[in-house]
Scaffold this motif. Structure first.
Motif, PDB file in Angstrom:
ATOM      1  N   UNK A  75       0.839  -1.200   0.000  1.00 51.45           N
ATOM      2  CA  UNK A  75       0.000   0.000   0.000  1.00 51.45           C
ATOM      3  C   UNK A  75       0.873   1.248   0.000  1.00 51.45           C
ATOM      4  N   UNK A  76       1.929   1.233   0.782  1.00 46.95           N
ATOM      5  CA  UNK A  76       2.789   2.421   0.893  1.00 46.95           C
ATOM      6  C   UNK A  76       4.227   1.982   1.130  1.00 46.95           C
ATOM      7  N   UNK A  77       4.821   1.289   0.176  1.00 41.31           N
ATOM      8  CA  UNK A  77       6.161   0.769   0.437  1.00 41.31           C
ATOM      9  C   UNK A  77       7.178   1.894   0.589  1.00 41.31           C
ATOM     10  N   UNK A  78       7.993   1.807   1.592  1.00 36.89           N
ATOM     11  CA  UNK A  78       9.086   2.753   1.785  1.00 36.89           C
ATOM     12  C   UNK A  78      10.361   1.941   1.903  1.00 36.89           C
ATOM     13  N   UNK A  79      11.228   2.086   0.911  1.00 32.82           N
ATOM     14  CA  UNK A  79      12.509   1.388   0.956  1.00 32.82           C
ATOM     15  C   UNK A  79      13.479   2.256   1.755  1.00 32.82           C
ATOM     16  N   UNK A  80      13.660   1.903   3.013  1.00 31.60           N
ATOM     17  CA  UNK A  80      14.528   2.703   3.867  1.00 31.60           C
ATOM     18  C   UNK A  80      15.977   2.512   3.439  1.00 31.60           C
ATOM     19  N   UNK A  81      16.626   3.619   3.077  1.00 32.65           N
ATOM     20  CA  UNK A  81      18.063   3.547   2.835  1.00 32.65           C
ATOM     21  C   UNK A  81      18.743   3.200   4.153  1.00 32.65           C
ATOM     22  N   UNK A  82      19.852   2.466   4.085  1.00 38.49           N
ATOM     23  CA  UNK A  82      20.540   2.115   5.341  1.00 38.49           C
ATOM     24  C   UNK A  82      20.821   3.329   6.221  1.00 38.49           C
ATOM     25  N   UNK A  83      21.166   4.452   5.613  1.00 35.81           N
ATOM     26  CA  UNK A  83      21.494   5.643   6.401  1.00 35.81           C
ATOM     27  C   UNK A  83      20.274   6.222   7.101  1.00 35.81           C
ATOM     28  N   UNK A  84      19.077   5.935   6.581  1.00 34.82           N
ATOM     29  CA  UNK A  84      17.850   6.472   7.182  1.00 34.82           C
ATOM     30  C   UNK A  84      17.157   5.456   8.079  1.00 34.82           C
ATOM     31  N   UNK A  85      17.801   4.355   8.355  1.00 33.61           N
ATOM     32  CA  UNK A  85      17.234   3.333   9.228  1.00 33.61           C
ATOM     33  C   UNK A  85      17.138   3.876  10.656  1.00 33.61           C
ATOM     34  N   UNK A  86      15.990   3.740  11.322  1.00 33.33           N
ATOM     35  CA  UNK A  86      15.870   4.251  12.692  1.00 33.33           C
ATOM     36  C   UNK A  86      16.616   3.386  13.701  1.00 33.33           C
ATOM     37  N   UNK A  87      17.340   4.027  14.597  1.00 32.27           N
ATOM     38  CA  UNK A  87      18.020   3.347  15.694  1.00 32.27           C
ATOM     39  C   UNK A  87      17.415   3.831  17.011  1.00 32.27           C
ATOM     40  N   UNK A  88      17.346   2.949  17.989  1.00 33.52           N
ATOM     41  CA  UNK A  88      16.643   3.212  19.241  1.00 33.52           C
ATOM     42  C   UNK A  88      17.622   3.211  20.410  1.00 33.52           C
ATOM     43  N   UNK A  89      17.455   4.185  21.319  1.00 30.15           N
ATOM     44  CA  UNK A  89      18.361   4.328  22.465  1.00 30.15           C
ATOM     45  C   UNK A  89      17.561   4.610  23.732  1.00 30.15           C
TER      46      UNK A  89
ATOM     47  N   UNK B 188      22.973  12.008  25.728  1.00 27.09           N
ATOM     48  CA  UNK B 188      22.710  13.272  26.426  1.00 27.09           C
ATOM     49  C   UNK B 188      21.910  14.211  25.540  1.00 27.09           C
ATOM     50  N   UNK B 189      22.266  14.284  24.259  1.00 31.20           N
ATOM     51  CA  UNK B 189      21.579  15.218  23.363  1.00 31.20           C
ATOM     52  C   UNK B 189      20.189  14.730  22.976  1.00 31.20           C
ATOM     53  N   UNK B 190      19.999  13.415  22.877  1.00 31.81           N
ATOM     54  CA  UNK B 190      18.639  12.906  22.692  1.00 31.81           C
ATOM     55  C   UNK B 190      17.765  13.327  23.872  1.00 31.81           C
ATOM     56  N   UNK B 191      18.297  13.188  25.082  1.00 32.39           N
ATOM     57  CA  UNK B 191      17.548  13.590  26.273  1.00 32.39           C
ATOM     58  C   UNK B 191      17.293  15.093  26.279  1.00 32.39           C
ATOM     59  N   UNK B 192      18.315  15.888  25.957  1.00 30.14           N
ATOM     60  CA  UNK B 192      18.143  17.349  25.908  1.00 30.14           C
ATOM     61  C   UNK B 192      17.119  17.749  24.848  1.00 30.14           C
TER      62      UNK B 192
ATOM     63  N   UNK C 253      12.373   5.684  29.277  1.00 35.19           N
ATOM     64  CA  UNK C 253      12.127   6.506  28.096  1.00 35.19           C
ATOM     65  C   UNK C 253      13.174   6.190  27.037  1.00 35.19           C
ATOM     66  N   UNK C 254      12.714   5.931  25.835  1.00 32.92           N
ATOM     67  CA  UNK C 254      13.582   5.672  24.695  1.00 32.92           C
ATOM     68  C   UNK C 254      13.408   6.791  23.673  1.00 32.92           C
ATOM     69  N   UNK C 255      14.437   6.990  22.871  1.00 35.43           N
ATOM     70  CA  UNK C 255      14.334   7.933  21.769  1.00 35.43           C
ATOM     71  C   UNK C 255      14.916   7.298  20.518  1.00 35.43           C
TER      72      UNK C 255
END
Length: 616
Positions: A263-277, A325-329, A285-287
């Protein structure tokens, strides 16, 4: 006995239409096919609702808007009839739910003047989660998904306004990244999560009491993960108080013939892959940020840990402390910054040129991002620090003056009352504290410069704010240092004692949540400003920060943020201001354009240029 797994969506719609099979909700059936939330409104409201969907496309991804009086949905399903193809419908009169019905056929005359909206549904990505090895607890437990009203306001359009509704799926901690990456690739099924962690952060107080759907059990090791939910449309219908409107009953979706991933395919480029911390455990809390942004910030972090003074700083380095630290800020709303290391106890003032420039660079970027910023300094240096800020504003180094205040301990509750309104730990005034090149209390209760000289008589007990903050939910702390005697560097105390000269004596005993190690502490402040800039231009992080709502930064916003980055001219101006007030280089006590024994040109000016190159 029929098996839902073996039937096509069209066959399942027939079963639903004939009211056979006892389908209570559509969770776990038609796996891999796009399901749709349904909102049916009078034609006079249709344009407003379409605008509302456009302004809030994470909870309300629009799959199809029907013609007036159209029952079928040709782009999504063959032979469909919206009057009978959902297991259950809600009937609203003047915004009030008056009943639930299995069919809308009796309303056919009214439906002639109504428009149907088909909106994406998170059931569409459940097959992708399972295929990636992520357990889908609501399906495992044979339950409808849990859905909750949040305190996150949607963007208003016409007569439509309401809080966002989210669905919750518990995900094992080690599968979080897999879950976010799977779902980001399917934006018309709501895309990636809008919140991961403590439900109270989005206004949900009890997971066992969903507003819609069933309570889903959270297993040991699971983290609550929240996705925007199309039931937001149900809330929107109630808000507009139309004389008559219909929706699907939450969890009782319209089944389309289209595969969710097509329906809405999005081919995520490796550089745009989301990472979780994980950025906090109290509350949890994660960001998120893209791999590209993470790598950019890691390069910034590597740059500022260079050690031109050959002090062995690398031994204190912990990777990704700048990033976390900057994700938290970035999630914060009010930040307290402290600096000041009075190493020159024989001079007046005793301060050094390392610390204030980095503090001002951070404050400038935080202000540009809409954060409230306050600086806390030693009482004896209060007037001088206010004059420094005034001069920095006049020079255009920072746009708006930062309030400069002091903290004096008058008892065991002083820090709590300073940090929290009325001393109530549920009402913190600040959600992040940052110390940069700030004297830190050693294990024996004294404060030492790098030579091992006790300078306690020159230092106010600002450490108390950090130790108190460590037990207040919702306040995170960061320490920036270049030797180990600075406030917050207690997190790497063992390394300081093992590797730094006089380490066993001088090591700060007060830990921050994040300890950023740099060759010169000012560089850490510059790095924070640069990393915040990178994060707020990262689409993955911005979407998560805004809970899936809002728009990308405007060119005007980006221009303002760019103007707040450190420049060679601005940092040289700050040093000149410090020299004007008699503040000296830390290592040599020279009164000139020098920090930690390194002249501004070429050492610090070159660092600023290289940081800007990495950032821009």
């Amino acid at each position: 006995m029929w098996q839902s797994e073996s039937l096509s969506p069209r066959a399942l719609r027939t079963v639903i239409r004939q009211q056979k099979g006892g389908i209570r909700n559509t969770s776990g059936i038609a796996a891999g096919y796009q399901q749709a939330n349904v909102v049916i409104l009078h034609k006079s409201l249709a344009d407003d609702f379409e605008a509302f969907c456009g302004a809030n496309n994470s909870p309300l991804p629009l799959l199809y808007r029907s013609q007036c009086g159209e029952w079928s949905c040709p782009p999504l399903a063959t032979g469909s009839d919206i009057r009978d193809d959902c297991p259950e419908y809600c009937v609203f009169e003047n915004g009030v739910l008056v009943k639930k019905v299995p069919s809308l056929s009796s309303y056919t005359p009214q439906l002639q003047d109504m428009v149907t909206f088909y909106l994406g549904c998170s059931f569409g990505f459940e097959k992708a989660l399972k295929a990636a090895g992520v357990p889908v607890r609501n399906v495992e437990q044979g339950k409808n998904v849990s859905m909750y009203k949040t305190t996150v306001p949607c963007n208003k359009a016409g007569r439509f306004y309401c809080p966002m509704v989210v669905s919750m799926r518990p995900v094992p901690q080690h599968k979080l990244e897999t879950a976010t990456q799977c779902t980001h690739a399917i934006p018309l099924a709501h895309g990636g999560p809008v919140h991961i962690g403590d439900p109270k952060l989005v206004g949900i107080h009890d997971l066992s009491q969903p507003d819609y759907g069933d309570p889903v059990e959270v297993c040991p090791g699971d983290v609550p993960v929240f996705w925007a939910c199309g039931v937001t449309g149900v809330e929107a219908v109630q808000s507009c108080k139309s004389s008559l409107a219909f929706t699907h009953s939450p969890g009782c979706m319209f089944l389309t013939d289209q595969k969710a991933e097509t329906v809405s395919p999005v081919a995520l480029e490796p550089a745009e892959c989301p990472l979780t911390f994980c950025i906090s455990q109290n509350p949890q809390h994660y960001s998120m940020a893209s791999k590209r942004a993470v790598q950019q910030i890691q390069a910034i972090e590597e740059l500022v840990v260079e050690d031109p003074g050959a002090r062995g700083i690398r031994a204190l380095f912990v990777q990704d402390e700048l990033l976390k630290a900057c994700l938290s800020l970035s999630h914060s709303s009010s930040v307290l910054i402290t600096t000041g290391l009075p190493t020159h106890y024989m001079h007046n003032p005793p301060e050094e040129t390392d610390g204030p420039p980095g503090a001002i660079a951070m404050a400038a970027m935080l202000q540009a991002l809409g954060k409230e910023v306050v600086i806390v300094a030693d009482e004896r240096a209060l007037a001088m620090n206010r004059h420094i800020i005034r001069d920095a504003v006049e020079k255009g180094v920072i746009k708006t003056a930062v309030p400069v205040i002091s903290f004096q301990s008058k008892g065991p509750e002083s820090a709590l009352h300073f940090l929290c309104r009325d001393g109530d730990p549920t009402k913190p005034r600040f959600d992040h504290l940052v110390a940069i090149e700030r004297s830190g209390r050693a294990a024996d209760g004294n404060y030492y410069n790098m030579r091992g000289i006790n300078i306690k008589h020159l230092v106010d007990p600002i450490d108390d704010l950090f130790t108190t903050a460590s037990v207040i939910p919702g306040i995170t702390t960061t320490g920036i240092g270049d030797g180990g005697n600075e406030l917050g560097m207690g997190k790497v105390q063992a390394a300081v004692k093992a590797h730094m000269p006089n380490g066993s004596l001088i090591a700060c005993n007060v830990a921050a949540d994040f300890a950023i190690t740099t060759g010169v502490s000012n560089w850490g402040g510059y790095a924070v400003a640069c990393a915040l800039y990178v994060l707020n231009l990262c689409p993955i992080h911005r979407r998560y920060l805004q809970r899936g709502l809002g728009l990308p930064p405007t060119p005007e916003q980006q221009s303002i943020w760019t103007a707040c980055l450190p420049t060679v001219t601005k940092e040289e101006d700050v040093l000149r201001i410090l020299v004007k007030y008699g503040i000296r280089s830390g290592k040599t006590a020279n009164l000139g354009l020098e920090v930690d024994g390194l002249t501004f040109h070429p050492y610090h000016s070159d660092m600023v240029r290289r940081l800007r190159d990495l950032t821009l």
